[in-house]
Design a protein around this motif. Structure first.
Motif, mmCIF file in Angstrom:
data_model
loop_
_atom_site.group_PDB
_atom_site.id
_atom_site.type_symbol
_atom_site.label_atom_id
_atom_site.label_comp_id
_atom_site.label_asym_id
_atom_site.label_seq_id
_atom_site.Cartn_x
_atom_site.Cartn_y
_atom_site.Cartn_z
ATOM 1 N N LEU A 121 -29.622 -16.771 -12.586
ATOM 2 C CA LEU A 121 -30.192 -16.085 -11.427
ATOM 3 C C LEU A 121 -29.278 -16.242 -10.212
ATOM 4 C CD1 LEU A 121 -32.429 -14.384 -10.230
ATOM 5 C CD2 LEU A 121 -33.674 -16.499 -9.721
ATOM 6 N N GLN A 122 -28.681 -17.407 -10.035
ATOM 7 C CA GLN A 122 -27.756 -17.619 -8.913
ATOM 8 C C GLN A 122 -26.571 -16.664 -9.008
ATOM 9 O OE1 GLN A 122 -28.019 -19.165 -6.170
ATOM 10 N NE2 GLN A 122 -25.925 -19.040 -5.422
ATOM 11 N N ARG A 123 -26.035 -16.493 -10.220
ATOM 12 C CA ARG A 123 -24.922 -15.546 -10.401
ATOM 13 C C ARG A 123 -25.348 -14.124 -10.037
ATOM 14 N NH1 ARG A 123 -24.205 -17.507 -15.691
ATOM 15 N NH2 ARG A 123 -23.344 -19.568 -15.456
ATOM 16 N N CYS A 124 -26.554 -13.734 -10.458
ATOM 17 C CA CYS A 124 -27.063 -12.394 -10.137
ATOM 18 C C CYS A 124 -27.223 -12.214 -8.627
ATOM 19 C CB CYS A 124 -28.401 -12.148 -10.825
ATOM 20 S SG CYS A 124 -28.298 -11.982 -12.610
ATOM 21 N N SER A 144 -31.487 -15.036 -0.907
ATOM 22 C CA SER A 144 -32.282 -14.313 -1.903
ATOM 23 C C SER A 144 -32.583 -12.913 -1.402
ATOM 24 C CB SER A 144 -33.594 -15.054 -2.169
ATOM 25 O OG SER A 144 -33.350 -16.300 -2.747
ATOM 26 N N PRO A 145 -32.306 -11.887 -2.201
ATOM 27 C CA PRO A 145 -32.619 -10.511 -1.786
ATOM 28 C C PRO A 145 -34.128 -10.350 -1.561
ATOM 29 C CG PRO A 145 -31.203 -10.529 -3.729
ATOM 30 C CD PRO A 145 -31.647 -11.938 -3.506
ATOM 31 N N GLY A 146 -34.484 -9.501 -0.619
ATOM 32 C CA GLY A 146 -35.891 -9.267 -0.289
ATOM 33 C C GLY A 146 -36.724 -8.869 -1.495
ATOM 34 N N ALA A 147 -36.153 -8.078 -2.399
ATOM 35 C CA ALA A 147 -36.894 -7.655 -3.593
ATOM 36 C C ALA A 147 -37.226 -8.847 -4.480
ATOM 37 C CB ALA A 147 -36.084 -6.625 -4.380
ATOM 38 N N LEU A 148 -36.330 -9.829 -4.549
ATOM 39 C CA LEU A 148 -36.591 -11.029 -5.344
ATOM 40 C C LEU A 148 -37.708 -11.855 -4.713
ATOM 41 C CD1 LEU A 148 -35.998 -13.041 -7.610
ATOM 42 C CD2 LEU A 148 -34.183 -13.995 -6.163
ATOM 43 N N ASP A 156 -23.749 -11.876 -7.072
ATOM 44 C CA ASP A 156 -23.175 -10.558 -7.380
ATOM 45 C C ASP A 156 -23.852 -9.473 -6.561
ATOM 46 O OD1 ASP A 156 -21.526 -11.790 -9.213
ATOM 47 O OD2 ASP A 156 -22.635 -11.097 -10.986
ATOM 48 N N PHE A 157 -25.185 -9.509 -6.496
ATOM 49 C CA PHE A 157 -25.931 -8.513 -5.727
ATOM 50 C C PHE A 157 -25.541 -8.574 -4.254
ATOM 51 C CE2 PHE A 157 -29.490 -7.300 -3.041
ATOM 52 C CZ PHE A 157 -29.757 -6.021 -3.499
ATOM 53 N N ASN A 158 -25.489 -9.766 -3.694
ATOM 54 C CA ASN A 158 -25.156 -9.917 -2.279
ATOM 55 C C ASN A 158 -23.735 -9.476 -1.976
ATOM 56 O OD1 ASN A 158 -27.699 -10.809 -1.640
ATOM 57 N ND2 ASN A 158 -27.170 -12.971 -1.646
ATOM 58 N N GLN A 159 -22.832 -9.742 -2.898
ATOM 59 C CA GLN A 159 -21.451 -9.317 -2.709
ATOM 60 C C GLN A 159 -21.355 -7.791 -2.707
ATOM 61 O OE1 GLN A 159 -18.711 -10.807 -5.686
ATOM 62 N NE2 GLN A 159 -17.154 -11.113 -4.116
ATOM 63 N N LEU A 160 -22.060 -7.152 -3.647
ATOM 64 C CA LEU A 160 -22.045 -5.687 -3.716
ATOM 65 C C LEU A 160 -22.723 -5.036 -2.517
ATOM 66 C CD1 LEU A 160 -22.801 -5.150 -7.508
ATOM 67 C CD2 LEU A 160 -20.652 -4.676 -6.323
ATOM 68 N N SER A 161 -23.767 -5.689 -2.011
ATOM 69 C CA SER A 161 -24.515 -5.102 -0.895
ATOM 70 C C SER A 161 -23.925 -5.450 0.466
ATOM 71 C CB SER A 161 -25.982 -5.543 -0.944
ATOM 72 O OG SER A 161 -26.079 -6.935 -0.702
ATOM 73 N N GLY A 162 -22.887 -6.296 0.483
ATOM 74 C CA GLY A 162 -22.251 -6.652 1.742
ATOM 75 C C GLY A 162 -22.950 -7.761 2.511
ATOM 76 N N GLU A 163 -23.895 -8.448 1.895
ATOM 77 C CA GLU A 163 -24.578 -9.577 2.533
ATOM 78 C C GLU A 163 -23.557 -10.675 2.806
ATOM 79 O OE1 GLU A 163 -26.918 -12.124 4.245
ATOM 80 O OE2 GLU A 163 -27.906 -10.321 3.503
ATOM 81 N N THR A 164 -23.541 -11.198 4.028
ATOM 82 C CA THR A 164 -22.562 -12.228 4.378
ATOM 83 C C THR A 164 -22.933 -13.597 3.827
ATOM 84 O OG1 THR A 164 -23.662 -12.558 6.501
ATOM 85 C CG2 THR A 164 -21.780 -11.049 6.458
ATOM 86 N N ASN A 165 -24.215 -13.886 3.700
ATOM 87 C CA ASN A 165 -24.657 -15.145 3.096
ATOM 88 C C ASN A 165 -24.866 -14.878 1.612
ATOM 89 O OD1 ASN A 165 -25.864 -17.475 2.198
ATOM 90 N ND2 ASN A 165 -27.593 -17.389 3.605
#
Length: 130
Positions: free
Chosen positions: A90-93, A109-113, A96-105
């Motif tokens: 889950l940490q890897r996901c 945890s993404p809001g959807a999670l 990866d999600f944050n990197q693709l979405s441009g999240e700096t941190n």
């Protein structure tokens, strides 16, 4: 420390924070501190490279039985069935999600999670070992 253990049937009232995963010491399971690309355990003194960190689940909940409210924290692999993957995966996901979405941190945890965890736990009744 009280060594009495028991089971508590209670309902989840709320999820206390949005940080469900933490980098854990391989020896004592304490939270590791990231410092210049290295991980350090303040409890037992273990160190290592940040890229080799292992992760554990940590879910802080407010729960209620028929009489009282409690703040509890559930740790470890007992949460794997609820998340469907290990904390490591889950940490890897999340990264990866944050990197693709441009999240700096990249550990946020993404809001959807967060919403999915709240939907999964809030209002449900569980038996907790305390």
């Amino acid at each position: 420390m009280n060594s009495v253990r028991g089971l508590l049937a209670a309902s989840v009232i709320s999820v206390q924070n949005s940080c469900f995963i933490y980098p854990a010491c391989q020896k004592c399971f304490s939270r590791l501190i990231l410092d210049s690309g290295r991980l350090n355990c303040l409890k037992c003194g273990c160190t290592g490279e940040a890229k080799h960190a292992s992760y554990r689940y940590r879910l802080s909940l407010k729960i209620a039985d028929t009489n009282d409210l409690f703040d509890i924290t559930v740790f470890g692999s007992c949460l794997d069935p609820f998340f469907g993957v290990t904390a490591e995966n889950l940490q890897r996901c999340i990264q990866d999600f944050n990197q693709l979405s441009g999240e700096t941190n990249i550990d946020a945890s993404p809001g959807a999670l967060v919403q999915a965890v709240e939907t999964c736990f809030i209002g449900k009744r569980f038996i907790f070992g305390v």
